[in-house]
Design a protein around this motif. Structure first.
Motif, PDB file in Angstrom:
ATOM      1  N   VAL A 189       1.861  36.076  27.769  1.00  0.00           N
ATOM      2  CA  VAL A 189       3.042  35.407  27.219  1.00  0.00           C
ATOM      3  C   VAL A 189       4.291  36.249  27.459  1.00  0.00           C
ATOM      4  O   VAL A 189       5.382  35.884  27.035  1.00  0.00           O
ATOM      5  N   ARG A 190       4.187  37.346  28.141  1.00  0.00           N
ATOM      6  CA  ARG A 190       5.308  38.283  28.297  1.00  0.00           C
ATOM      7  C   ARG A 190       6.459  37.619  29.062  1.00  0.00           C
ATOM      8  O   ARG A 190       6.256  37.127  30.177  1.00  0.00           O
ATOM      9  N   GLY A 191       7.629  37.646  28.440  1.00  0.00           N
ATOM     10  CA  GLY A 191       8.839  37.181  29.112  1.00  0.00           C
ATOM     11  C   GLY A 191       8.914  35.668  29.294  1.00  0.00           C
ATOM     12  O   GLY A 191       9.702  35.183  30.103  1.00  0.00           O
ATOM     13  N   ARG A 192       8.118  34.908  28.569  1.00  0.00           N
ATOM     14  CA  ARG A 192       8.154  33.450  28.728  1.00  0.00           C
ATOM     15  C   ARG A 192       7.754  32.786  27.407  1.00  0.00           C
ATOM     16  O   ARG A 192       7.111  33.436  26.566  1.00  0.00           O
ATOM     17  N   PRO A 193       8.077  31.515  27.224  1.00  0.00           N
ATOM     18  CA  PRO A 193       7.654  30.803  26.017  1.00  0.00           C
ATOM     19  C   PRO A 193       6.132  30.714  25.945  1.00  0.00           C
ATOM     20  O   PRO A 193       5.439  30.743  26.969  1.00  0.00           O
ATOM     21  N   PHE A 194       5.648  30.535  24.710  1.00  0.00           N
ATOM     22  CA  PHE A 194       4.198  30.503  24.510  1.00  0.00           C
ATOM     23  C   PHE A 194       3.548  29.330  25.249  1.00  0.00           C
ATOM     24  O   PHE A 194       2.457  29.455  25.788  1.00  0.00           O
ATOM     25  N   ASN A 195       4.255  28.167  25.267  1.00  0.00           N
ATOM     26  CA  ASN A 195       3.659  27.007  25.926  1.00  0.00           C
ATOM     27  C   ASN A 195       3.701  27.096  27.450  1.00  0.00           C
ATOM     28  O   ASN A 195       3.190  26.217  28.135  1.00  0.00           O
ATOM     29  N   GLN A 196       4.329  28.158  27.972  1.00  0.00           N
ATOM     30  CA  GLN A 196       4.355  28.373  29.419  1.00  0.00           C
ATOM     31  C   GLN A 196       3.613  29.649  29.795  1.00  0.00           C
ATOM     32  O   GLN A 196       3.854  30.254  30.839  1.00  0.00           O
ATOM     33  N   ALA A 197       2.695  30.078  28.933  1.00  0.00           N
ATOM     34  CA  ALA A 197       1.944  31.311  29.178  1.00  0.00           C
ATOM     35  C   ALA A 197       1.086  31.184  30.428  1.00  0.00           C
ATOM     36  O   ALA A 197       0.629  30.087  30.793  1.00  0.00           O
ATOM     37  N   LEU A 198       0.867  32.322  31.106  1.00  0.00           N
ATOM     38  CA  LEU A 198       0.037  32.359  32.320  1.00  0.00           C
ATOM     39  C   LEU A 198      -1.414  32.588  31.913  1.00  0.00           C
ATOM     40  O   LEU A 198      -1.743  33.549  31.209  1.00  0.00           O
ATOM     41  N   ASN A 199      -2.301  31.687  32.330  1.00  0.00           N
ATOM     42  CA  ASN A 199      -3.727  31.792  32.055  1.00  0.00           C
ATOM     43  C   ASN A 199      -4.446  32.248  33.316  1.00  0.00           C
ATOM     44  O   ASN A 199      -4.246  31.668  34.399  1.00  0.00           O
ATOM     45  N   TRP A 200      -5.289  33.276  33.153  1.00  0.00           N
ATOM     46  CA  TRP A 200      -6.049  33.798  34.291  1.00  0.00           C
ATOM     47  C   TRP A 200      -7.501  33.927  33.872  1.00  0.00           C
ATOM     48  O   TRP A 200      -7.818  34.257  32.711  1.00  0.00           O
ATOM     49  N   SER A 201      -8.423  33.663  34.798  1.00  0.00           N
ATOM     50  CA  SER A 201      -9.849  33.806  34.506  1.00  0.00           C
ATOM     51  C   SER A 201     -10.548  34.423  35.694  1.00  0.00           C
ATOM     52  O   SER A 201     -10.148  34.228  36.852  1.00  0.00           O
ATOM     53  N   ASP A 202     -11.583  35.199  35.385  1.00  0.00           N
ATOM     54  CA  ASP A 202     -12.388  35.843  36.410  1.00  0.00           C
ATOM     55  C   ASP A 202     -13.222  34.797  37.144  1.00  0.00           C
ATOM     56  O   ASP A 202     -13.482  33.704  36.613  1.00  0.00           O
ATOM     57  N   GLU A 203     -13.666  35.149  38.363  1.00  0.00           N
ATOM     58  CA  GLU A 203     -14.472  34.203  39.136  1.00  0.00           C
ATOM     59  C   GLU A 203     -15.769  33.880  38.425  1.00  0.00           C
ATOM     60  O   GLU A 203     -16.366  32.818  38.639  1.00  0.00           O
ATOM     61  N   GLU A 204     -16.239  34.769  37.564  1.00  0.00           N
ATOM     62  CA  GLU A 204     -17.499  34.570  36.865  1.00  0.00           C
ATOM     63  C   GLU A 204     -17.443  33.380  35.907  1.00  0.00           C
ATOM     64  O   GLU A 204     -18.444  32.699  35.692  1.00  0.00           O
ATOM     65  N   VAL A 205     -16.298  33.119  35.329  1.00  0.00           N
ATOM     66  CA  VAL A 205     -16.168  32.025  34.361  1.00  0.00           C
ATOM     67  C   VAL A 205     -15.249  30.929  34.863  1.00  0.00           C
ATOM     68  O   VAL A 205     -15.046  29.939  34.167  1.00  0.00           O
ATOM     69  N   ARG A 206     -14.628  31.127  36.007  1.00  0.00           N
ATOM     70  CA  ARG A 206     -13.751  30.099  36.541  1.00  0.00           C
ATOM     71  C   ARG A 206     -14.601  29.020  37.212  1.00  0.00           C
ATOM     72  O   ARG A 206     -15.534  29.351  37.944  1.00  0.00           O
ATOM     73  N   PRO A 207     -14.427  27.724  37.066  1.00  0.00           N
ATOM     74  CA  PRO A 207     -13.362  27.114  36.231  1.00  0.00           C
ATOM     75  C   PRO A 207     -13.895  26.632  34.884  1.00  0.00           C
ATOM     76  O   PRO A 207     -13.405  25.658  34.343  1.00  0.00           O
ATOM     77  N   ARG A 208     -14.950  27.268  34.391  1.00  0.00           N
ATOM     78  CA  ARG A 208     -15.591  26.790  33.163  1.00  0.00           C
ATOM     79  C   ARG A 208     -14.839  27.187  31.908  1.00  0.00           C
ATOM     80  O   ARG A 208     -15.069  26.631  30.835  1.00  0.00           O
ATOM     81  N   ALA A 209     -13.933  28.152  31.999  1.00  0.00           N
ATOM     82  CA  ALA A 209     -13.277  28.695  30.807  1.00  0.00           C
ATOM     83  C   ALA A 209     -11.883  28.116  30.628  1.00  0.00           C
ATOM     84  O   ALA A 209     -11.172  27.864  31.610  1.00  0.00           O
ATOM     85  N   ARG A 210     -11.524  27.884  29.379  1.00  0.00           N
ATOM     86  CA  ARG A 210     -10.163  27.484  29.025  1.00  0.00           C
ATOM     87  C   ARG A 210      -9.882  27.925  27.601  1.00  0.00           C
ATOM     88  O   ARG A 210     -10.797  27.981  26.763  1.00  0.00           O
ATOM     89  N   PHE A 211      -8.644  28.301  27.337  1.00  0.00           N
ATOM     90  CA  PHE A 211      -8.239  28.822  26.023  1.00  0.00           C
ATOM     91  C   PHE A 211      -7.509  27.724  25.262  1.00  0.00           C
ATOM     92  O   PHE A 211      -6.503  27.176  25.729  1.00  0.00           O
ATOM     93  N   ILE A 212      -8.012  27.385  24.064  1.00  0.00           N
ATOM     94  CA  ILE A 212      -7.469  26.299  23.253  1.00  0.00           C
ATOM     95  C   ILE A 212      -6.730  26.914  22.075  1.00  0.00           C
ATOM     96  O   ILE A 212      -7.310  27.680  21.289  1.00  0.00           O
ATOM     97  N   THR A 213      -5.455  26.560  21.963  1.00  0.00           N
ATOM     98  CA  THR A 213      -4.636  27.135  20.883  1.00  0.00           C
ATOM     99  C   THR A 213      -4.307  26.129  19.792  1.00  0.00           C
ATOM    100  O   THR A 213      -3.720  26.501  18.779  1.00  0.00           O
ATOM    101  N   ILE A 214      -4.651  24.855  20.007  1.00  0.00           N
ATOM    102  CA  ILE A 214      -4.324  23.849  18.989  1.00  0.00           C
ATOM    103  C   ILE A 214      -5.288  23.934  17.804  1.00  0.00           C
ATOM    104  O   ILE A 214      -5.003  23.419  16.734  1.00  0.00           O
TER     105      ILE A 214
END
Length: 828
Positions: free
Chosen positions: A89-114
């Motif tokens: 979330v550095r330097g940007r709004p929370f709703n525009q945060a950059l999400n990154w995932s390792d190849e081991e869990v990509r694309p099965r992983a997603r972060f839910i904040t609601i």
């Protein structure tokens, strides 16, 4: 000097940058290696997920202080220093945060904040996903927070088998067995981590089984009965295996099947009367059959019922038939049969006779000796009404096209038969019969009767069509016929001449329609066109008649009145007139508004209605002019009519008018106009009576020569109405007069002084009305008349003369047309 220090300054800055990032990396690595060695304990939560499903790993990212916010979220698995998922979330709004995932869990992983708390969702869980996950949350102000999640992956059992004493896999039922046999079942469960639990249920009650084998991937449990008794019939044994509550457990059940014959079969209720339209529950009791008796309801050998509900126990079976009586079932035997399907020789049955009351069941048929597709006029036709009823019917009603038929000449009603004698095309249509008894009245299905007949004209009226010399018009002849394949013949009649027209002039035939192109070349070509049709039944008795008359300009508009209307956006002046004769051609209506002082055209508009002259003018289009006059006229392909003039239209602001004295001039003019209108009406009535007395002998006019009377326009002088526009109210004063020569004389019309005097003298013209729906303009009109070929219509210059009743009738028609219609136009 500055140039010598520039490279040195750059090297120093580069050295500082390298040192800064090295310190940051060491700190990050040290924190990652020692996160579990922190003095503060890290909270741990347990999450279980089934193989192949989704797991939700919670992580609380809510800051502990107001005004704080998330800086970065990192997820680690086991003791790895490399994150598997991050939210930056550095330097940007929370709703525009950059999400990154390792190849081991990509694309099965997603972060839910609601959700609260937030969670990392892993789809398609695998066995290798099991382990301890750490969530690290960095805040902008608050200290870093860590959470641990212990993820356990559950692998449920994948197969359950039931095996009998003989080693055979069984499903649904086991047996058949007899009393005294030994009974045993084995439940074998394969797969599962952790090891599954096996439970037994007998008729839904949990019982204890014996675990006899536990292998690496297999668990076996057994249950049995040493000696079967009658009470064991139809008992259900169920085996259930599970190792988690997250998924539905595996289970299978079997029922013990035993052979025994039925003891009795009885239909408990046997109604004496059954009503059609109602439903009855008929119960059949079967006792003593093992296995469960097969109960069959039949009415005939080939009749089976499907709406059956069975209840009972090991000794008694109750079969309930939901029966809806049908008329065709009356007097039949209804049977209930009970049998052991494995012992067919031991079946029993019970029965009773059905007595069904129902309204008549009616069907209508045309006589079997008739060919329904080959019935024509003058034939005899009969219908037969077939009736099935209980009680017997007491009344029969016949209908034709929904109307009740009664016996009269040509219609004979006999028992269940209807006879039509010497039919005509009016007898064609839909027939039905109705029968009545004490239970109601029923109508048969519609039976159409097709009566073939010779062609008949679609309309019995004479059609008036206007055409100029050398003008081609398309005339459409439409007939009714059956069959619709019709051949047409066209004839022309004028002054006693009657001859058939060449087929080459036909534009084409289409079933019951024929189109003919006609071009009058001289005055003798005006007369009556007749159209005859013929099909396989015969020739048309009475032809379709089309009266061809010279086309002229339309008559002027009359009775023009003003009124104020308001639409959604502005105020309007609405002018409504009465149209006159269209000249035998399609006519349009126009209205022009001029400023009285400068004769400047303010508005030029068409009628808002195609058939009636109605004009609507927005007040905005007339302003700022205050003194206006309007002219309205009709026009067709032959030119414009004389104009109707609305003059002395004055728009006055009501506020200004209130400051002045009330003028009596408009009221005076209105009163004078009323007296003038009354005088014109009296004069017109006297003129009509005078003309009727002046006829020396009665004139016989054929029906197709009858024409409507078009009265001269009325005048309304010095009328006034008020119109509101914006913040002002305007009083509109106008005077209506019929203008014979308003500076708009048509240059292409030549009128003799005799004609001009005749128009003044004759205030009423006998003109035919042209039906637009039966006339289609044709695109073969001549592009223009040559000057040397133009001539005046001599018929238009003839004076009106009394006609003797003894005069030749055809000549009389020609004279009437000639004196009723103006002559053709010139080329000037």
């Amino acid at each position: 000097m500055a140039l010598d220090n520039r490279p040195c300054g750059f090297a120093v800055k580069l050295l500082y940058c390298i040192l800064y990032f090295t310190i940051i990396f060491v700190i990050y690595a040290n924190a990652a290696d020692n996160w579990d060695k922190d003095d503060d304990p890290i909270p741990m939560s347990d999450v279980k997920a089934v193989l192949g499903s989704a797991a939700k790993l919670p992580c609380d990212i809510e800051p502990s202080t107001r005004g704080d916010g998330v800086y970065m979220v990192l997820w680690f698995r086991n003791n790895s220093v490399k994150p598997i998922y991050s939210v930056d979330v550095r330097g940007r709004p929370f709703n525009q945060a950059l999400n990154w995932s390792d190849e081991e869990v990509r694309p099965r992983a997603r972060f839910i904040t609601i959700d609260r708390p937030a969670a990392l969702v892993l789809e398609g869980i695998r066995l290798v996903d099991e382990g301890i996950y750490r969530c690290r949350v960095d805040f902008k102000k608050s200290p870093t927070r860590n959470f641990q999640v212990n993820l356990t992956v559950i692998y449920p059992p994948h197969q359950l088998l039931l095996i009998d004493n003989f080693g055979n896999e069984v499903e649904g039922s086991v047996g058949p067995h007899k009393v005294g046999d030994e009974f045993g079942l084995s439940c074998e469960v394969r797969g599962g981590k952790p090891s599954p639990v096996i439970k037994w249920f007998i008729n839904g009650t949990e019982t204890i089984g014996n675990i006899v084998q536990i292998g690496e991937n297999t668990v076996v449990s057994k249950i049995g009965v040493s000696l079967l008794q009658r009470e064991n019939f139809n008992i259900t044994y169920k085996c259930r295996a599970f190792n988690t509550d997250l998924v539905k457990p595996l289970e299978k059940s079997v029922t013990i099947n035993m052979y025994l014959k039925p003891i009795s079969v009885t239909i408990i209720s046997k109604p004496t009367i059954l009503e059609f339209g109602k439903s009855y529950e008929l119960v059949c009791e079967v006792v003593g059959s093992y296995p469960r008796a097969l109960v069959t309801w039949t009415m005939k050998k080939d009749t089976n019922f499907t709406k059956i509900h069975e209840t009972g126990n090991s000794k008694i079976v109750l079969s309930t038939l939901l029966y809806s009586p049908m008329p065709e079932d009356n007097n039949k035997q209804l049977r209930c049969q009970g049998m052991n399907p494995m012992l067919p020789t031991g079946s029993l049955e019970d029965s009773f006779q059905l007595n069904i009351y129902f309204p008549p069941k009616v069907s209508l048929e045309i006589g079997n000796t008739l060919n329904a597709q080959n019935i024509k006029e003058e034939d005899d036709v009969y219908f037969e009404c077939k009736i099935l009823a209980n009680p017997v019917h007491h009344k029969i009603t016949w209908k034709h096209n929904g109307r009740i038929l009664t016996q009269k000449s040509g219609i004979v009603l006999s028992a269940q038969n209807l006879v039509l004698q010497k039919i005509n095309r009016e007898n064609g249509g839909n027939y039905s019969c109705l029968a009545s008894n004490s239970r109601g009245e029923t109508a048969s299905s519609i039976v159409p009767l097709r009566v073939q007949f010779a062609p008949v004209c679609m309309t019995s009226d004479v059609t008036i069509i206007g055409a100029s010399l050398d003008e081609s018009v398309k005339i459409r002849c439409q007939v009714e016929a059956d069959p619709i394949e019709v051949e047409f013949t066209w004839e022309f009649n004028n002054s006693g001449e009657n001859f058939e027209l060449a087929p080459a002039k036909f534009d084409g035939n289409n079933g019951t329609t024929s189109e003919f192109i006609y071009t009058p070349l001289s005055e003798r070509d005006y007369g009556a066109l007749t159209c005859w049709g013929r099909n396989i039944i015969g020739k048309q008795k009475n032809p379709c008649v089309y009266q061809i008359i010279p086309a002229v300009k339309p008559s002027p508009l009359s009775n023009c009145t003003l009124k104020a209307t308001v639409n959604k956006s502005s105020e309007l002046l609405e002018i409504e007139c009465i149209s006159g004769y269209d000249g035998g051609l399609r006519q349009d209506f126009r209205l022009e508004a001029y400023e009285a002082r400068t004769n400047t055209l303010r508005v030029n508009t068409s009628s808002v209605s195609v058939n009636n002259p109605v004009f609507k003018i927005p007040i905005n289009d007339l302003l700022p002019a205050t003194n206006l006059y309007l002219i309205a006229y009709a026009l067709n392909a032959k030119g414009k009519s004389e104009v109707s003039l609305l003059e002395n239209i004055i728009l006055q602001d009501s506020g200004k008018q209130a400051d002045t004295e009330v003028s009596v001039l408009p009221l005076l003019l209105l009163l004078i106009g009323a007296f003038i209108a009354l005088g014109i009406i009296i004069l017109s009535i006297m003129l009509i009576l005078y003309r009727r007395r002046g006829t020396t002998s009665p004139i016989h006019i054929e029906p197709y020569m009858k024409q409507p009377i078009i009265s001269p326009p009325d005048s309304r002088n010095n009328s006034m109405l008020d119109v509101t526009h914006g913040d002002h109210t305007y009083f509109v004063e106008y005077t209506l007069k019929q203008v014979g020569d308003f500076g708009l004389n048509q240059p292409d019309i030549i009128q003799s002084p005799q004609d001009h005097e005749k128009v003044k003298r004759e205030q009423q013209l006998f003109l035919p009305v042209r039906p637009d729906t039966l006339f289609a303009p044709y695109d073969l009109h001549k592009q223009g008349l040559q000057k040397n070929n133009c001539s005046l219509n001599p018929l238009s210059t003839k004076s009106w003369e009394p006609i003797s009743f003894k005069t030749d009738r055809n000549l009389m028609k020609e004279i009437i047309i000639a004196n009723s219609i103006p002559g053709p136009e010139s080329c000037v």
